[in-house]
Design a protein around this motif. Sequence first.
Motif, PDB file in Angstrom:
ATOM      1  N   ASN B  50       0.808  -1.212   0.000  1.00 32.69           N
ATOM      2  CA  ASN B  50       0.000   0.000   0.000  1.00 32.69           C
ATOM      3  C   ASN B  50       0.844   1.265   0.000  1.00 32.69           C
ATOM      4  N   HIS B  51       0.205   2.361  -0.393  1.00 30.05           N
ATOM      5  CA  HIS B  51       0.782   3.698  -0.292  1.00 30.05           C
ATOM      6  C   HIS B  51       0.993   3.980   1.196  1.00 30.05           C
ATOM      7  N   LYS B  52       2.235   4.299   1.591  1.00 31.06           N
ATOM      8  CA  LYS B  52       2.517   4.412   3.020  1.00 31.06           C
ATOM      9  C   LYS B  52       2.165   5.773   3.621  1.00 31.06           C
ATOM     10  N   GLY B  53       1.698   6.685   2.798  1.00 34.41           N
ATOM     11  CA  GLY B  53       1.269   7.982   3.310  1.00 34.41           C
ATOM     12  C   GLY B  53      -0.243   8.082   3.466  1.00 34.41           C
ATOM     13  N   ARG B  54      -0.946   7.017   3.136  1.00 33.80           N
ATOM     14  CA  ARG B  54      -2.426   7.039   3.202  1.00 33.80           C
ATOM     15  C   ARG B  54      -2.944   5.755   3.824  1.00 33.80           C
ATOM     16  N   LEU B  55      -2.324   5.309   4.910  1.00 42.03           N
ATOM     17  CA  LEU B  55      -2.728   4.050   5.542  1.00 42.03           C
ATOM     18  C   LEU B  55      -3.982   4.232   6.386  1.00 42.03           C
ATOM     19  N   SER B  56      -4.788   3.201   6.457  1.00 37.84           N
ATOM     20  CA  SER B  56      -5.911   3.168   7.383  1.00 37.84           C
ATOM     21  C   SER B  56      -5.805   1.872   8.188  1.00 37.84           C
ATOM     22  N   PRO B  57      -6.549   1.755   9.283  1.00 35.05           N
ATOM     23  CA  PRO B  57      -6.420   0.557  10.124  1.00 35.05           C
ATOM     24  C   PRO B  57      -6.592  -0.755   9.359  1.00 35.05           C
ATOM     25  N   SER B  58      -7.383  -0.730   8.280  1.00 29.21           N
ATOM     26  CA  SER B  58      -7.569  -1.983   7.527  1.00 29.21           C
ATOM     27  C   SER B  58      -6.334  -2.366   6.719  1.00 29.21           C
ATOM     28  N   ASP B  59      -5.323  -1.491   6.705  1.00 31.50           N
ATOM     29  CA  ASP B  59      -4.077  -1.812   5.997  1.00 31.50           C
ATOM     30  C   ASP B  59      -3.069  -2.511   6.907  1.00 31.50           C
ATOM     31  N   PHE B  60      -3.503  -2.945   8.078  1.00 32.48           N
ATOM     32  CA  PHE B  60      -2.597  -3.631   9.001  1.00 32.48           C
ATOM     33  C   PHE B  60      -3.080  -5.061   9.259  1.00 32.48           C
ATOM     34  N   ILE B  61      -2.118  -5.951   9.460  1.00 30.39           N
ATOM     35  CA  ILE B  61      -2.402  -7.369   9.688  1.00 30.39           C
ATOM     36  C   ILE B  61      -1.773  -7.758  11.023  1.00 30.39           C
ATOM     37  N   ALA B  62      -2.479  -8.542  11.815  1.00 29.85           N
ATOM     38  CA  ALA B  62      -1.870  -9.093  13.028  1.00 29.85           C
ATOM     39  C   ALA B  62      -1.083 -10.341  12.658  1.00 29.85           C
ATOM     40  N   VAL B  63       0.105 -10.463  13.222  1.00 29.97           N
ATOM     41  CA  VAL B  63       0.957 -11.632  12.945  1.00 29.97           C
ATOM     42  C   VAL B  63       1.515 -12.158  14.265  1.00 29.97           C
ATOM     43  N   ASP B  64       1.829 -13.465  14.274  1.00 30.69           N
ATOM     44  CA  ASP B  64       2.538 -13.973  15.450  1.00 30.69           C
ATOM     45  C   ASP B  64       4.034 -13.718  15.258  1.00 30.69           C
ATOM     46  N   LEU B  65       4.842 -14.097  16.220  1.00 30.03           N
ATOM     47  CA  LEU B  65       6.260 -13.726  16.125  1.00 30.03           C
ATOM     48  C   LEU B  65       7.065 -14.677  15.243  1.00 30.03           C
ATOM     49  N   GLN B  66       6.353 -15.612  14.601  1.00 26.39           N
ATOM     50  CA  GLN B  66       6.958 -16.387  13.504  1.00 26.39           C
ATOM     51  C   GLN B  66       6.505 -15.814  12.159  1.00 26.39           C
ATOM     52  N   ALA B  67       5.937 -14.617  12.180  1.00 28.55           N
ATOM     53  CA  ALA B  67       5.528 -13.901  10.965  1.00 28.55           C
ATOM     54  C   ALA B  67       4.313 -14.497  10.279  1.00 28.55           C
ATOM     55  N   LYS B  68       3.570 -15.332  10.977  1.00 27.91           N
ATOM     56  CA  LYS B  68       2.351 -15.917  10.392  1.00 27.91           C
ATOM     57  C   LYS B  68       1.171 -14.999  10.677  1.00 27.91           C
ATOM     58  N   PRO B  69       0.361 -14.714   9.656  1.00 30.88           N
ATOM     59  CA  PRO B  69      -0.806 -13.844   9.887  1.00 30.88           C
ATOM     60  C   PRO B  69      -1.801 -14.490  10.847  1.00 30.88           C
ATOM     61  N   ILE B  70      -2.345 -13.724  11.764  1.00 31.00           N
ATOM     62  CA  ILE B  70      -3.397 -14.208  12.661  1.00 31.00           C
ATOM     63  C   ILE B  70      -4.647 -13.336  12.523  1.00 31.00           C
ATOM     64  N   SER B  71      -4.641 -12.464  11.521  1.00 33.63           N
ATOM     65  CA  SER B  71      -5.873 -11.778  11.112  1.00 33.63           C
ATOM     66  C   SER B  71      -5.886 -11.825   9.588  1.00 33.63           C
ATOM     67  N   SER B  72      -6.983 -11.415   8.968  1.00 37.63           N
ATOM     68  CA  SER B  72      -7.079 -11.571   7.508  1.00 37.63           C
ATOM     69  C   SER B  72      -6.181 -10.574   6.776  1.00 37.63           C
ATOM     70  N   GLY B  73      -5.792 -10.934   5.564  1.00 35.22           N
ATOM     71  CA  GLY B  73      -4.955 -10.065   4.745  1.00 35.22           C
ATOM     72  C   GLY B  73      -3.562 -10.631   4.589  1.00 35.22           C
ATOM     73  N   LYS B  74      -2.800  -9.992   3.684  1.00 33.51           N
ATOM     74  CA  LYS B  74      -1.450 -10.465   3.377  1.00 33.51           C
ATOM     75  C   LYS B  74      -0.429  -9.483   3.944  1.00 33.51           C
ATOM     76  N   PRO B  75       0.322  -9.893   4.960  1.00 34.90           N
ATOM     77  CA  PRO B  75       1.281  -8.951   5.542  1.00 34.90           C
ATOM     78  C   PRO B  75       2.453  -8.690   4.602  1.00 34.90           C
ATOM     79  N   SER B  76       3.179  -7.623   4.886  1.00 36.07           N
ATOM     80  CA  SER B  76       4.378  -7.270   4.118  1.00 36.07           C
ATOM     81  C   SER B  76       5.292  -8.481   3.928  1.00 36.07           C
TER      82      SER B  76
END
Lengths: 207, 207, 207, 207
Positions: B50-76
């Motif tokens: 995403n454009h990093k100057g126009r982020l909204s909360p839906s542009d973030f993903i929760a991940v565990d500390l092994q980098a696995k997503p624990i909420s929907s979406g594709k993390p960086s």
Amino acid sequence: MIDSKYFYQQAVALAAAGDELYRRGWVPATSGNFSCRLNADSAIVTASGNHKGRLSPSDFIAVDLQAKPISSGKPSAETALHTQLYARFAHIGAVLHCHSPAATVLSMALADSPELVLENYELLKAFDGVDTHATRVSIPIFANTQDIDALAVEADQYLAEHPRCPAYLIRGHGVYCWGKDLDVCMRNLEAVDFLLHCELERMRLSR
Amino acid sequence: MIDSKYFYQQAVALAAAGDELYRRGWVPATSGNFSCRLNADSAIVTASGNHKGRLSPSDFIAVDLQAKPISSGKPSAETALHTQLYARFAHIGAVLHCHSPAATVLSMALADSPELVLENYELLKAFDGVDTHATRVSIPIFANTQDIDALAVEADQYLAEHPRCPAYLIRGHGVYCWGKDLDVCMRNLEAVDFLLHCELERMRLSR
Amino acid sequence: MIDSKYFYQQAVALAAAGDELYRRGWVPATSGNFSCRLNADSAIVTASGNHKGRLSPSDFIAVDLQAKPISSGKPSAETALHTQLYARFAHIGAVLHCHSPAATVLSMALADSPELVLENYELLKAFDGVDTHATRVSIPIFANTQDIDALAVEADQYLAEHPRCPAYLIRGHGVYCWGKDLDVCMRNLEAVDFLLHCELERMRLSR
Amino acid sequence: MIDSKYFYQQAVALAAAGDELYRRGWVPATSGNFSCRLNADSAIVTASGNHKGRLSPSDFIAVDLQAKPISSGKPSAETALHTQLYARFAHIGAVLHCHSPAATVLSMALADSPELVLENYELLKAFDGVDTHATRVSIPIFANTQDIDALAVEADQYLAEHPRCPAYLIRGHGVYCWGKDLDVCMRNLEAVDFLLHCELERMRLSR
């Protein structure tokens, strides 16, 4: 006695200056510190360690001219460099200390020079008492130290001999600038940073 | 369990930081990625691309500390570099990764150096545990790779041996910086970029 | 038939982009020109000579893909460079032409080079189809001319052979950049200008 | 007779230009001065010494074309350089004088040159009467002096012989630029500063 209304007014004016200086990139990462004289015997100065682009009146401490706090809070570790100026010169009303890239880099590039000599710039006329570009204005460069009291003594000795000096640099650290009030101090700081920037550009071209 | 209110608060704070970093030109063209720790076992990180100057909360993903997503979406794609830091150091609360011109150019100019050594800058005191300019702070420079897991291992090994290291560079890529919370992380990032910029200016003068 | 509502929406979006590009100093002194595709056979393009930071919908002209105006007003003298791109590639939806300092200076500094080769930058991944820094992306540099039709032919021949090319430079003049829509075009332009800026900085360090 | 409404309108427009120029860093520390023609025999010019980013209509003085004030207040010390232009060329409607870093540094770097010759830039077409990059535009560089009347004579003699000249530099001081109205003057000034900046960058690369 501290005049709390005047304290508040000066703090608000310094906070606005801090916001401007932060946006210019001259006080990055909580660096820099600012002060205004309150009266013959005291000044207000920024507290230690805050973000300099988001100051509020509670981020300022009143100090006497021996750098001792006379209101609650911990003043900047460099307070003695501010109070030295107020104690030495009764006409100084404001002091700004910044860490601009130009001040940092130029003071390090001039590693063996005790001063930067500025000449032939029309903008030298921004400094009080200068009415021609055909003059020389010296900006001393002091070695950096964590012994602020020693640095205050060194600055005081230099300024006793050079009362027209408009600013000084501390090597790898930044610039101290002053004026009769905050507007004049900002004008002087802008002139100094512009001239440092030009000197740096000219040094690049000559190497 | 994800604390959704805390997720939202952290996402809003990271979005504001992103807006500031974008305006500085440090995250051009959707580059960069940002994260904050949620708790002992998870963090939120920017979604991919995403454009990093126009982020909204839906542009973030929760991940565990092994980098696995624990909420929907594709993390960086670089999420593992963030989670490595949270897993290695319990005190880290925020990580910012930027592509500033200074970080990019300096890391390429130092083509044969495994690190950038910073010394004699007053601004080194912006880093936790540094109380004098008369010190040396090393910023390692890792080779760039698209194998993020391998890079996370390399960073982890370096940081295990150098726990006071405040940031690292990836050559031709950018800088990773961290702190106990987002404010401290931003302060550290400002300090790092200022110092990289000064080093680049000094390198120009010496060539 | 021109869809006047879509014309208006695209014009407003281009005007907002112009405001941003003007503030960055990339379209000084009425330079630069911008366009968006309307449909398979037409586009809107900035009128000749306006201030690019204060555009309104009336500052745009509809043109066919032979660069002939199909609404009132005089389109930019460089319209044929825009329509060449829309005619050549059906997937292109927006074109931005800027005169940034980096594009101007670098294209002149590379006086004898037909192209700028970019490699080892992570930011190359901003371009469609690039998924690693370990690649080479060529940006051709065309000689400047006032014969825009001849330049459009030269660009068209180059792009027929290099369909993945993300942008081109005109020496002493500026950069042309495109994308499937305006957001992607802006992302590509940011990436190109960042990379040009980095190349210029590295060239300085090596001389 | 001074048309007070027109005076006010022009002063407001010049104040807005001043705000923009201040934010660009081109009129630091109260430097620079601005004017607009009132009629065949008079102009308004900034008063001496104000902050150029915070001007109000009361900061302007009406002067005749011999630089004598015809309203209350003290006009800029450089007023004669403005009125020389209005007196020499009936088509000039606005004059801006700035101290940008590029103008200051480049005029000093070209220490032995009576002029800067610009060629091969597309942006040269920003100047009236220029319709190709394949031309040469000379910007004279006058020595700085505090004798403004002598400088006005020198400028007048040069411009009598070079009526198409778009601007001149004063060494170590800044740039004077003009146009038929304030918008054209700003466009010319942007073009001049852009070209000075590019020349400075190219000079760096060649040394």
